[in-house]
Design a protein around this motif. Sequence first.
Motif, short mmCIF file in Angstrom:
data_model
loop_
_atom_site.label_atom_id
_atom_site.label_comp_id
_atom_site.label_asym_id
_atom_site.label_seq_id
_atom_site.Cartn_x
_atom_site.Cartn_y
_atom_site.Cartn_z
N ARG A 177 43.37 42.44 45.30
CA ARG A 177 43.91 43.07 44.09
C ARG A 177 45.13 42.28 43.62
NH1 ARG A 177 42.45 48.18 47.06
NH2 ARG A 177 41.16 49.42 45.66
N THR A 178 44.90 41.35 42.72
CA THR A 178 46.00 40.43 42.35
C THR A 178 47.16 41.13 41.66
OG1 THR A 178 44.89 39.90 40.28
CG2 THR A 178 44.48 38.42 42.13
N GLU A 179 46.91 42.29 41.07
CA GLU A 179 48.00 42.95 40.34
C GLU A 179 49.10 43.45 41.26
OE1 GLU A 179 44.92 43.91 40.36
OE2 GLU A 179 44.81 45.90 41.23
N PHE A 180 48.80 43.63 42.55
CA PHE A 180 49.85 44.12 43.45
C PHE A 180 51.05 43.18 43.45
CE2 PHE A 180 47.16 47.03 46.45
CZ PHE A 180 46.90 47.85 45.36
N GLN A 181 50.79 41.88 43.42
CA GLN A 181 51.91 40.94 43.40
C GLN A 181 52.77 41.16 42.13
OE1 GLN A 181 51.02 36.84 42.47
NE2 GLN A 181 52.79 36.08 43.59
N PHE A 182 52.12 41.45 41.04
CA PHE A 182 52.85 41.67 39.79
C PHE A 182 53.64 42.97 39.86
CE2 PHE A 182 51.14 38.59 36.61
CZ PHE A 182 50.33 37.88 37.48
N MET A 183 53.10 43.92 40.59
CA MET A 183 53.76 45.22 40.65
C MET A 183 54.99 45.20 41.54
SD MET A 183 50.30 47.41 40.80
CE MET A 183 50.97 48.90 41.45
N VAL A 184 54.97 44.37 42.57
CA VAL A 184 56.13 44.35 43.47
C VAL A 184 57.21 43.38 43.00
CG1 VAL A 184 54.84 45.04 45.52
CG2 VAL A 184 55.11 42.63 45.04
N SER A 227 28.21 42.73 56.30
CA SER A 227 29.48 42.01 56.26
C SER A 227 30.58 43.01 55.94
CB SER A 227 29.39 40.91 55.19
OG SER A 227 30.66 40.35 55.01
N LEU A 228 31.56 43.11 56.85
CA LEU A 228 32.66 44.06 56.64
C LEU A 228 33.90 43.28 56.22
CD1 LEU A 228 32.21 46.50 59.65
CD2 LEU A 228 31.21 46.59 57.37
N GLN A 229 34.33 43.49 55.01
CA GLN A 229 35.45 42.72 54.49
C GLN A 229 36.64 43.62 54.18
OE1 GLN A 229 34.23 39.84 51.58
NE2 GLN A 229 32.34 39.38 52.66
N LEU A 230 37.73 42.97 53.87
CA LEU A 230 39.00 43.68 53.73
C LEU A 230 39.39 43.79 52.25
CD1 LEU A 230 41.26 44.56 55.75
CD2 LEU A 230 42.33 42.35 55.31
N ASN A 231 39.96 44.95 51.89
CA ASN A 231 40.61 45.06 50.59
C ASN A 231 42.06 44.68 50.80
OD1 ASN A 231 38.25 46.04 49.54
ND2 ASN A 231 38.93 48.17 49.41
N ALA A 232 42.53 43.70 50.06
CA ALA A 232 43.90 43.22 50.27
C ALA A 232 44.58 42.99 48.93
CB ALA A 232 43.86 41.93 51.08
N GLY A 233 45.79 42.46 48.98
CA GLY A 233 46.50 42.20 47.73
C GLY A 233 47.92 41.71 47.96
N ASP A 241 50.88 30.16 44.98
CA ASP A 241 51.26 30.21 46.40
C ASP A 241 50.58 31.36 47.13
OD1 ASP A 241 52.80 28.04 46.10
OD2 ASP A 241 54.74 29.07 46.15
N LEU A 242 50.60 32.53 46.48
CA LEU A 242 50.01 33.70 47.14
C LEU A 242 48.50 33.50 47.32
CD1 LEU A 242 50.21 36.64 48.20
CD2 LEU A 242 49.74 37.40 45.87
#
Length: 761
Positions: A480-487, A454-460, A499-500
């Motif tokens: 990577r849920t922290e990306f939303q916090f960082m932007v 299974s080839l999955q994606l790293n996202a955030g 929502d995200l």
Amino acid sequence: MSQDPNIVTRPPRLMRAIRNAMAGTESVQERLDHFVEAITEAMQVAVASIYLRRPSRELELSATRGLKKSAVHKTLMQPGEGLVGHVAKTARPLNLDDAPSHPLFAYRPETGEDKYLSFLGVPILRGGRTLGVLVVQSEDRRTFNEEEVEDLLTVAMVLAEILIDDERIGGKKAALKGITLAPTKPETFSGKAFAEGLTQGVAHLHVPPVPPSNMLSENIAAEEIRLEEGVAKLRASVDAMVSGEAASLSRASKEIYETYRMFAYDRKWVKRLREAVHSGLTAEAAVERVRNEHRARLMKSPDPYMRARLHDLEDLANRLLRALSGELTSPGKKELPDNAIIFARDLGPTELLDYDREKLAGIVLEEGSLSSHTSIICRALGVPLIGRVEGVLDRLEVGDQVLLDAELGEVHVRPVESRIDGFKLRVNIRGEVTKAYEAVKLQPAITKDGRHVSLQLNAGLLVDLPQLDSAGADGIGLFRTEFQFMVSEFMPKLKEQTDLYLQALEAAAHRPVTFRTLDLGGDKILPYMDPVPEENPAIGWRAIRIGLDRPALLRYQCRALIVAAAGRHLRVMFPMVTTVDEFIEARALFDVEVKRASSLGKSLPNKIEVGVMLETPSLAWSVRAICDHADFVSVGANDLMQFFFASDRDNVRVADRYDPLHPAALSILRFIADGCRKAGVPISLCGEIAGRPIEAITLIALGYETLSMPVTGIGPVKAAILTLDAAKLREVITPLINVDSRLSTIRDHVRQFCLEEGIPA
Ligand code: PEP
Ligand code: MG
């Protein structure tokens, strides 16, 4: 601060004269002539001359007042030749009361300079480059005083900026026969491709130079006050970094902080800044001037330690510039040209995300590392990034054409047509290869011996979501849920988080999404939270450690995840877990939120799985115990490898020192996979290595059948899987992975296997 009325506020006469000389819209030659005229009058000297460097590196007399006019554009000095060549070579002023008796004096009869005894020459510097030399001379035997030396240095700096600016504007104004000061020759720099891709664009500096219009001050006293305030602010922030009240750089070690403090309190540095302001520069231009002087000198140093100190000084200069402007806006928030290629020494993930994605074509860093979060984000966004390109910042001007070859790790600045043509050809070929991946996109990733992978994606981020379909991924293996916090400018509210997560679940539809709870700390800093300075942030207070010590934030996030996944399948995992107890504690916090939602009568997810990221060697050795508590295990190989090899993933000097295909590293990966398999707990791997074909097939041979990776990895990894006999590869590598092995990597063995088997890797 109130202003002392006795302080001189008017800029020196020379600066006023220069300001007038700058005002005209004449040609460059006329401008130079006005400059030398203004200098002779204001400094009351007999001679002022400007020598500019030709592309062939000789210094050409380009304007003079006092020497014979007929020598202009005729007299040339070789680099290092005569007093003028010496000033250029050393990038330092030369102040002599009897120039002709100096051993380096080179007599040039055509200039008629034999009658002048005293000589003051200063380099015309820009970035780390010496563009030329500015000289004043007089008949009498005198040593120019410190103030005069300062004044001339200031004029040289203004001159450099104006000349470059004129050149940039181009046209008639820029015409100075035979001389181009901005680098014009095509140059190629080598670095390391940290995010793959080929792109063409225009150079944009993350920290741009001070524009000429902001260089000369109107009121020296006011400028001095600004400088003192800026220095005080800078010192306070550096003190805070050292003492631990606040930190603006997370990765810097105590040693670096101390170096910063040493520079910030360095009396010579501050004295140079004051002198520059006193000579009529704005505080910003003074910072730039002193920085140019350091650059020109330190870059010549053969000692790598000294060259590294230059970086610290540059950081400090940038901090001072920010303190002066009072500007809190990150450089990325400013206007960006189309197809911008950002050049910077280093770039944090938050700074990167400030840039407008639509206009950002690529990134070039003098530092950086493969598994830093900046590189990870670039791979996720499909923005090519080349790092470790030493010295590139000094060899380029804003607006230069750039070809970024993040396949071979090359940056071509001001390329010739033929290079551009060849490059376009490769872009097309790459397009063809991508099309070939397109063709297998919907095909399941099954090895020749029948193993389903299974080839999955790293996202955030939201931008990642469409890539699920475009790459044909089987799900999101790491969100990577922290990306939303960082932007975000502020801490995201519950609704924004919900929502995200919902959008991610909707984009994935029937495919699984594995949310990783906040992994903050290390190099992931929130703009709205004061980071706590630590000596070793990577092994400091980060990820689940923060979550457990400050459970409110973690619980709030769990709440958002539970709400978002109502009626759906929810998979959550915790980062950087080191002991089984930590996991049990984190899971209990999550369960509290599930109970809370249930008692409030909210609709719950129809299935919940709570897993663990295995990123520390300690947890690897507790694999059986953790399997009693976790629903699944996901190996965070980026961190696991950094801790396993004791090698900071963000430190340029060590990040690539060890190969994850080292038999010892593969032993631990195999041990984890075997442990999970025996316990019947699903295992996956989500570090960057999952997206590289050689590493990916090795992992498959070790028993990893779920791999989560950056979007760019899915096509190449799938192509390799389709031609792989996993059992055969396992047979090849098994004897190599043992405690007796002296190999530092088995990469060559796997490569050879690929060649023999026709595996595209
Ligand atoms: C890892 O450490 O491998 C991982 C996937 O997490 P991150 O890169 O975000 O630390
Ligand atoms: Mg990690």
